[in-house]
Write an enzyme that holds these catalytic residues in place. Structure first.
Site, PDB file in Angstrom:
ATOM      1  CG  ASP A   1      60.847 -87.962   4.004  1.00  0.00           C
ATOM      2  OD1 ASP A   1      59.947 -88.814   4.135  1.00  0.00           O
ATOM      3  OD2 ASP A   1      61.092 -87.411   2.924  1.00  0.00           O
ATOM      4  CG  ASP A   2      60.272 -92.349   4.410  1.00  0.00           C
ATOM      5  OD1 ASP A   2      59.185 -91.749   4.461  1.00  0.00           O
ATOM      6  OD2 ASP A   2      60.736 -92.826   3.352  1.00  0.00           O
TER       7      ASP A   2
ATOM      8  CB  CYS B   1      55.868 -87.802   1.250  1.00  0.00           C
ATOM      9  SG  CYS B   1      57.285 -88.858   1.569  1.00  0.00           S
TER      10      CYS B   1
ATOM     11  NE  ARG C   1      56.838 -84.679   3.531  1.00  0.00           N
ATOM     12  CZ  ARG C   1      58.004 -84.388   4.134  1.00  0.00           C
ATOM     13  NH1 ARG C   1      58.298 -83.119   4.395  1.00  0.00           N
ATOM     14  NH2 ARG C   1      58.846 -85.337   4.451  1.00  0.00           N
TER      15      ARG C   1
ATOM     16  CE  LYS D   1      59.466 -85.447   0.601  1.00  0.00           C
ATOM     17  NZ  LYS D   1      59.546 -86.887   0.874  1.00  0.00           N
TER      18      LYS D   1
ATOM     19  CG  HIS E   1      56.455 -84.479  -1.660  1.00  0.00           C
ATOM     20  ND1 HIS E   1      56.849 -85.750  -1.331  1.00  0.00           N
ATOM     21  CD2 HIS E   1      55.986 -84.542  -2.947  1.00  0.00           C
ATOM     22  CE1 HIS E   1      56.646 -86.560  -2.353  1.00  0.00           C
ATOM     23  NE2 HIS E   1      56.126 -85.838  -3.347  1.00  0.00           N
TER      24      HIS E   1
ATOM     25  CB  SER F   1      60.634 -87.885  -2.532  1.00  0.00           C
ATOM     26  OG  SER F   1      59.521 -87.911  -1.671  1.00  0.00           O
TER      27      SER F   1
ATOM     28  CG  HIS G   1      62.409 -90.507   1.217  1.00  0.00           C
ATOM     29  ND1 HIS G   1      62.983 -90.937   0.037  1.00  0.00           N
ATOM     30  CD2 HIS G   1      61.057 -90.567   1.030  1.00  0.00           C
ATOM     31  CE1 HIS G   1      62.018 -91.239  -0.823  1.00  0.00           C
ATOM     32  NE2 HIS G   1      60.833 -91.026  -0.238  1.00  0.00           N
TER      33      HIS G   1
ATOM     34  CG  ASP H   1      57.175 -88.086   6.145  1.00  0.00           C
ATOM     35  OD1 ASP H   1      57.830 -88.914   6.804  1.00  0.00           O
ATOM     36  OD2 ASP H   1      57.283 -87.975   4.902  1.00  0.00           O
ATOM     37  CG  ASN H   2      55.757 -91.527   5.848  1.00  0.00           C
ATOM     38  OD1 ASN H   2      55.561 -90.626   5.018  1.00  0.00           O
ATOM     39  ND2 ASN H   2      56.850 -92.278   5.832  1.00  0.00           N
TER      40      ASN H   2
ATOM     41  CE  LYS I   1      57.167 -93.694   2.018  1.00  0.00           C
ATOM     42  NZ  LYS I   1      58.379 -93.043   1.452  1.00  0.00           N
TER      43      LYS I   1
END
Length: 619
Positions: free
Chosen positions: A184-185, A224, A228, A281, A283, A306, A381, A433-434, A454
C-alpha cells in the site's frame, strides 16, 4: 505373487504408452464430441462458458481409462462365475462310463462314486466336461486361455491406472495456485531490486532473480479504492461505480462498495474448483454486502479500509504530529475476521506479521486443492508501524523498517510454499496499489526516476514495481519492458486455471500468459489514466499523452489544467516526463485520439458507489 504384480505393472506401463498414443490420435474426435456436450454449460457467475480444449481431451481420456477399469472388474467377476457354474455345481457336471457311453450324474450328484475310486480320472473327466460345455458358451475355451485373458486385463488395468495418474497430473498442472501480495503506497524506487540504495529487500530481490521483473507495470488508479477495484475485477473502476470526482476513496461513513454484480478474481476462480482467502486491507466496502466473503472469498482477516481512518481526535495530537510518532490508540480502525470485528483498535504493530501468519495457515490448510491467496498489506500507508523485531533494522529509518518487514513476509510465504511442495505449482505476484505518498516526506516512499507520486496521473502515481515468480514455468532472471497492469491479473489467472473470463461485460485486462511463460509479447499496448471519472492521460506503446494534469494533494490538487494539444512524452526515453514532444509528433497524437474515441464510445459510467452515504441507524 509380487513378481506377477511387478510384471503386470511393467507391462502396464508399456501398454499405457500404446493406449496414450492411440488416444492422442483420437484427440480431435474427443474434442469434437466433448465440445458438443459442453457448449452450453452455465457457470455460477451467470455467463456461458466452454471447457477449454485441454480439459475436454483430458476428461475424454479419463472416461476411456474408467471404461477399461470397469471392463476389467466385470470380466474378473464373470470368469469366477463361469468356473463356479461349470465345475462346482453337480447339476451341470457329466462323465463317461468305461464303455464310452455318456451318463448323467443326476441333479443331486449321487452317482459320482466313480470319481472317488479314480482320482486320476477325476482330473481327466473334469477337463472333458469343460471341453463338452465349451460349445454352448458356459465356460471359457481353456483355463490357460482364461488365465491369459485375466492377465491381459490386469495389464490393461495397470495401464489405466498409469493413465489415470497422468490425467491427475494434467489436472493439477491446469489448476495452479495464485498468490498476490499487494503493498500500500509503495514507490517504484523502494526496493533493492529497483535500485534503492539503503532499503534491504533480500527476499524480493531473490524473487526477481527466480522470476520475472516488470519495468512498465501499471495500476488502475493512483489511490486505494479504485486501484483495488481494478485489480479485483479486471475492469477500469469508472465502469463499475468505484470511481468518483467528489470522494476519491471509500471512508468509514461510506454506504457503498463493490457491486454484487461484479466478478472478482475469487468469484471467477470458484467455479473452477478454487478456494480463496483475503488477508489484509480490503477497501472495497466495509458493510457486510461488500466484504470479501460476499465476493467469492471463503475467509477474510484484515481491516476494511485505510489504517489512518477512524482517527480518535480527542486522543491523537492534531495535524501530522500523530503520524510522526504514531500510536495504536490514535486510530480506531477495526480488525475483522470474515464479517465480525475481532479487535478494535487493531494492533498495527503486529499486523503485517499476523496477516502473513493467516495467509500461511490458509495455504497449509488448502494445500490439496487449488487456491487463491490475496495478501494486501495496509503498509507502508501512513501511519507507519512495524513489529518489535523490525525496529531500527533499516538504514532508511521507520519507513525502511516497514518495507523490510513486508519483504520478510514475502520470504515466509514463499518458504511455506516450498515446504508444502507447492512452489512449482504456484504463481506468486508482488506489486502495490499506487505510488508513494510524497507529502509525508520521510514517512513516504520514492518513485525513483518517475515524476510525482500517489494521487496523480504522472507515472509516479500509477507505475509500480512488480514481480512474478513461478519456478519451472517462469524462467528466472528475466526482465519485461513491455506494458502490463493489475487489470491483467483476472484474465491471466482464469485462463491459466483452464477457464474463460466473463464474456457478458467489457474487461480492460489481457491474458499475460505468453509474457509469463516467455512464449510471446504482451498483448497490452494501451493504458488509460483516470482520475475519478475523468480520462486524464493515455499511453500507447512508448508514447503518453496528457489531456489534463492536476496536482496530487494540497493547493495544486485544486487546479486542473487542460492541454490542447495534449502534452506528449516518449516514456521509454523520458520516464520522468520532462520533455514535451507534441509539436514534433502530431501523427502520434492523432493515433491516440482515435484510441480515445473508440474507448469513450463504448464507455458507460454508472452512479458512483463512493458517493453513497452510510445508512442512518434506526432509532
Amino acid at each position: 505373487m509380487v513378481a506377477q504384480l511387478t510384471n503386470d505393472w511393467v507391462s502396464g506401463f508399456l501398454t499405457a504408452g500404446i493406449l496414450a498414443a492411440i488416444m492422442s490420435s483420437l484427440d480431435s474426435q474427443f474434442l469434437c464430441i466433448g465440445t458438443m456436450f459442453t457448449e452450453d454449460i452455465v457457470v455460477h457467475y451467470g455467463g456461458r462458458k466452454r471447457f477449454t480444449d485441454a480439459q475436454i481431451v483430458m476428461y475424454a481420456r479419463g472416461f476411456v481409462v474408467l471404461i477399461v477399469a470397469i471392463t476389467y472388474i466385470l470380466s474378473q467377476l464373470e470368469v469366477r462365475r463361469v468356473f463356479t457354474l461349470g465345475v462346482r455345481q453337480p447339476r451341470l457336471s457329466a462323465v463317461r462310463d468305461d464303455a464310452g457311453d455318456r451318463d448323467d450324474c443326476g441333479v443331486d450328484g449321487r452317482d459320482d462314486s466313480r470319481f472317488a475310486r479314480h482320482p486320476s480320472a477325476e482330473r481327466r473327466d473334469v477337463a472333458e466336461v469343460l471341453q463338452e460345455l465349451r460349445p454352448v458358451g458356459v465356460v471359457p475355451a481353456h483355463r490357460g486361455q482364461s488365465k491369459g485373458v485375466a492377465v491381459l486385463l490386469r495389464k490393461l488395468l495397470a495401464a489405466a491406472m498409469v493413465l489415470l495418474g497422468a490425467c491427475g497430473s494434467v489436472m493439477a498442472e491446469s489448476h495452479p495456485n495464485f498468490v498476490v501480495i499487494f503493498a500500500d503506497d509503495l514507490g517504484y524506487g523502494d526496493l533493492g531490486c529497483y535500485g534503492h540504495p539503503t532499503i534491504q529487500t533480500p527476499h524480493l530481490d531473490q524473487m526477481a532473480r527466480d522470476g520475472l521483473k516488470f519495468t512498465q507495470f501499471y495500476v488502475a488508479a493512483s489511490v486505494c479504492t479504485p486501484s483495488r477495484a481494478g485489480l479485483m475485477t479486471g475492469r477500469l473502476p469508472v465502469r463499475n461505480g468505484m470511481a468518483s470526482d467528489k470522494r476519491r476513496v471509500l471512508f468509514p461513513n461510506s454506504g457503498g462498495g463493490l457491486p454484487a454484480s461484479e466478478v472478482t478474481i475469487a468469484s471467477a476462480l470458484k467455479p473452477l474448483g478454487y478456494v480463496s482467502g483475503c488477508f489484509g486491507k480490503w477497501h472495497l466496502g466495509h458493510l457486510p454486502p461488500f466484504l470479501p466473503t460476499s465476493h467469492g472469498f471463503e475467509t477474510y482477516f484484515g481491516i476494511p479500509y485505510s489504517n489512518d481512518m477512524d482517527r480518535v481526535n480527542d486522543v491523537a495530537p492534531k495535524g501530522r504530529a500523530a503520524f510522526l510518532e504514531p500510536r495504536v490508540e490514535f486510530w480506531n480502525v477495526p480488525l475483522i475476521r470474515d464479517t465480525e470485528v475481532v479487535e478494535r483498535p487493531a494492533d498495527q504493530t503486529t499486523i503485517t506479521r499476523r496477516y502473513t501468519d493467516a495467509a500461511i495457515e490458509f495455504i497449509r490448510a488448502h494445500k490439496d486443492q487449488p487456491f487463491f491467496v490475496y495478501l494486501p498489506h495496509n503498509l507502508p500507508h501512513v501511519p507507519l508501524f512495524r513489529s518489535p523485531e523490525f525496529e531500527g533494522v533499516s538504514r532508511r529509518g521507520l519507513y525502511g523498517d516497514v518495507i523490510e518487514e513486508i519483504d520478510d513476509s514475502v520470504g515466509r510465504v514463499r518458504a511455506a510454499l516450498e515446504e508444502e511442495g507447492l512452489a512449482e505449482n504456484t504463481l506468486v505476484v508482488f506489486t502495490s496499489d499506487n505510488g508513494p505518498w510524497l507529502i509525508f516526506n520521510e514517512h513516504g516512499g520514492s518513485a525513483g526516476p518517475l515524476r510525482d507520486g500517489k494521487g496523480c496521473t504522472w507515472d509516479g502515481g500509477m507505475r509500480e514495481p512488480a514481480l512474478a515468480c513461478w519456478p519451472g514455468t517462469i524462467e528466472g532472471g528475466r526482465v519485461c519492458d513491455e506494458l502490463a497492469s493489475t487489470l491483467d491479473l483476472l484474465p491471466t489467472f482464469v485462463n491459466l486455471a483452464g477457464g474463460t473470463p466473463p464474456e457478458d461485460r467489457i474487461l480492460d485486462g489481457y491474458d499475460l500468459s505468453p509474457v509469463l511463460k516467455g512464449t510471446g509479447p504482451s498483448p497490452r499496448d494501451v493504458m488509460f489514466y483516470y482520475r475519478g471519472t475523468e480520462l486524464m492521460a493515455v499511453r500507447h506503446g512508448p508514447w503518453k499523452a496528457h489531456y489534463f494534469t492536476q496536482g496530487a494533494y494540497g493547493p495544486e490538487a485544486r487546479k486542473r489544467t487542460k492541454h490542447d494539444p495534449p502534452l506528449l512524452f516518449q516514456i521509454e526515453h523520458d520516464p520522468g516526463e520532462q520533455f514535451n514532444l507534441n509539436a514534433q509528433h502530431p501523427e502520434v497524437l492523432a493515433e491516440i485520439e482515435e484510441i480515445v474515441a473508440e474507448h469513450e464510445a463504448a464507455l458507460e459510467i454508472p452512479p458512483s458507489q463512493l458517493e453513497i452515504p452510510l445508512p442512518a441507524e434506526e432509532p
